[in-house]
Design a protein around this motif. Structure first.
Motif, mmCIF file in Angstrom:
data_model
loop_
_atom_site.group_PDB
_atom_site.id
_atom_site.type_symbol
_atom_site.label_atom_id
_atom_site.label_comp_id
_atom_site.label_asym_id
_atom_site.label_seq_id
_atom_site.Cartn_x
_atom_site.Cartn_y
_atom_site.Cartn_z
ATOM 1 N N SER A 6 -3.840 0.857 -0.897
ATOM 2 C CA SER A 6 -3.552 0.691 0.530
ATOM 3 C C SER A 6 -2.466 1.687 0.918
ATOM 4 O O SER A 6 -1.431 1.780 0.251
ATOM 5 C CB SER A 6 -3.077 -0.739 0.795
ATOM 6 O OG SER A 6 -2.605 -0.874 2.108
ATOM 7 N N LYS A 20 3.820 3.758 3.154
ATOM 8 C CA LYS A 20 3.897 2.602 2.261
ATOM 9 C C LYS A 20 2.635 2.597 1.409
ATOM 10 O O LYS A 20 1.518 2.618 1.927
ATOM 11 C CB LYS A 20 3.990 1.314 3.087
ATOM 12 C CG LYS A 20 3.981 0.051 2.285
ATOM 13 C CD LYS A 20 5.298 -0.161 1.618
ATOM 14 C CE LYS A 20 5.311 -1.526 0.917
ATOM 15 N NZ LYS A 20 6.478 -1.681 0.097
ATOM 16 N N VAL A 22 0.473 0.733 -1.673
ATOM 17 C CA VAL A 22 0.311 -0.537 -2.388
ATOM 18 C C VAL A 22 -0.914 -0.438 -3.291
ATOM 19 O O VAL A 22 -1.977 0.001 -2.845
ATOM 20 C CB VAL A 22 0.134 -1.718 -1.399
ATOM 21 C CG1 VAL A 22 -0.079 -3.022 -2.151
ATOM 22 C CG2 VAL A 22 1.319 -1.826 -0.451
ATOM 23 N N GLY A 23 -0.753 -0.840 -4.549
ATOM 24 C CA GLY A 23 -1.884 -0.847 -5.479
ATOM 25 C C GLY A 23 -1.648 0.069 -6.657
ATOM 26 O O GLY A 23 -0.544 0.135 -7.192
ATOM 27 N N ASP A 47 7.057 5.215 -0.062
ATOM 28 C CA ASP A 47 7.484 3.936 -0.617
ATOM 29 C C ASP A 47 6.488 3.483 -1.682
ATOM 30 O O ASP A 47 5.377 3.071 -1.365
ATOM 31 C CB ASP A 47 7.592 2.905 0.502
ATOM 32 C CG ASP A 47 8.107 1.557 0.027
ATOM 33 O OD1 ASP A 47 8.114 1.303 -1.195
ATOM 34 O OD2 ASP A 47 8.478 0.746 0.892
ATOM 35 N N THR A 49 7.238 1.051 -3.919
ATOM 36 C CA THR A 49 7.779 -0.196 -4.471
ATOM 37 C C THR A 49 6.709 -1.244 -4.756
ATOM 38 O O THR A 49 6.977 -2.204 -5.482
ATOM 39 C CB THR A 49 8.865 -0.802 -3.565
ATOM 40 O OG1 THR A 49 8.324 -1.023 -2.259
ATOM 41 C CG2 THR A 49 10.076 0.110 -3.485
ATOM 42 N N GLU A 50 5.513 -1.060 -4.216
ATOM 43 C CA GLU A 50 4.429 -1.997 -4.512
ATOM 44 C C GLU A 50 3.285 -1.329 -5.274
ATOM 45 O O GLU A 50 2.159 -1.814 -5.284
ATOM 46 C CB GLU A 50 3.931 -2.647 -3.224
ATOM 47 C CG GLU A 50 4.984 -3.563 -2.606
ATOM 48 C CD GLU A 50 4.475 -4.352 -1.433
ATOM 49 O OE1 GLU A 50 3.362 -4.909 -1.528
ATOM 50 O OE2 GLU A 50 5.179 -4.405 -0.416
ATOM 51 N N VAL A 51 3.601 -0.216 -5.920
ATOM 52 C CA VAL A 51 2.624 0.462 -6.773
ATOM 53 C C VAL A 51 2.753 -0.105 -8.178
ATOM 54 O O VAL A 51 3.843 -0.154 -8.746
ATOM 55 C CB VAL A 51 2.844 1.993 -6.766
ATOM 56 C CG1 VAL A 51 2.013 2.672 -7.845
ATOM 57 C CG2 VAL A 51 2.512 2.551 -5.400
ATOM 58 N N GLU A 52 1.637 -0.556 -8.729
ATOM 59 C CA GLU A 52 1.624 -1.191 -10.039
ATOM 60 C C GLU A 52 1.305 -0.209 -11.163
ATOM 61 O O GLU A 52 1.575 -0.489 -12.333
ATOM 62 C CB GLU A 52 0.588 -2.319 -10.039
ATOM 63 C CG GLU A 52 0.874 -3.373 -8.995
ATOM 64 C CD GLU A 52 -0.356 -4.141 -8.568
ATOM 65 O OE1 GLU A 52 -1.449 -3.899 -9.114
ATOM 66 O OE2 GLU A 52 -0.215 -4.972 -7.670
#
Length: 99
Positions: A6, A20, A22-23, A47, A49-52
């Motif tokens: 995302s 941002k 994510v994922g 950003d 911070t929500e990347v795994e």
């Protein structure tokens, strides 16, 4: 199969452009990730911070934009960007997790 990712562009309170993420960033979705970075001109805060997960293909995309990005990452990803050398060519911030 493309790994879910995302990407949400925006602007911070001071007007700074941000993306941002994510994922997971891997070779299956780096064209989309690179296009999102290309679509935002000028200085950009990325950003993570929500990347795994971030593989070498994702690092290559970040290196290609290193002259104009600042990374916000996590304790988990910070060693990856340090060992890769990315932290020597762009700013990398790790937010205080106690805040």
């Amino acid at each position: 199969m493309t790994t879910p990712l995302s990407l949400t562009p925006g602007r911070g309170p001071d007007g700074t452009a941000f993306l941002k993420v994510v994922g997971e960033i891997d070779m299956s979705n780096t064209p989309t990730f690179a296009a999102a970075l290309d679509d935002i001109p000028g200085r950009l805060v990325v950003d993570l911070t929500e990347v795994e997960y971030l593989d070498s293909a994702g690092l290559s995309v970040l290196f290609a934009h290193a002259d104009r990005i600042e990374l916000v990452t996590t304790d988990l990803l910070e060693p990856v960007v340090t060992v890769s050398g990315l932290s020597t060519v762009t700013t990398v911030r790790v937010p205080d997790s106690n805040a």
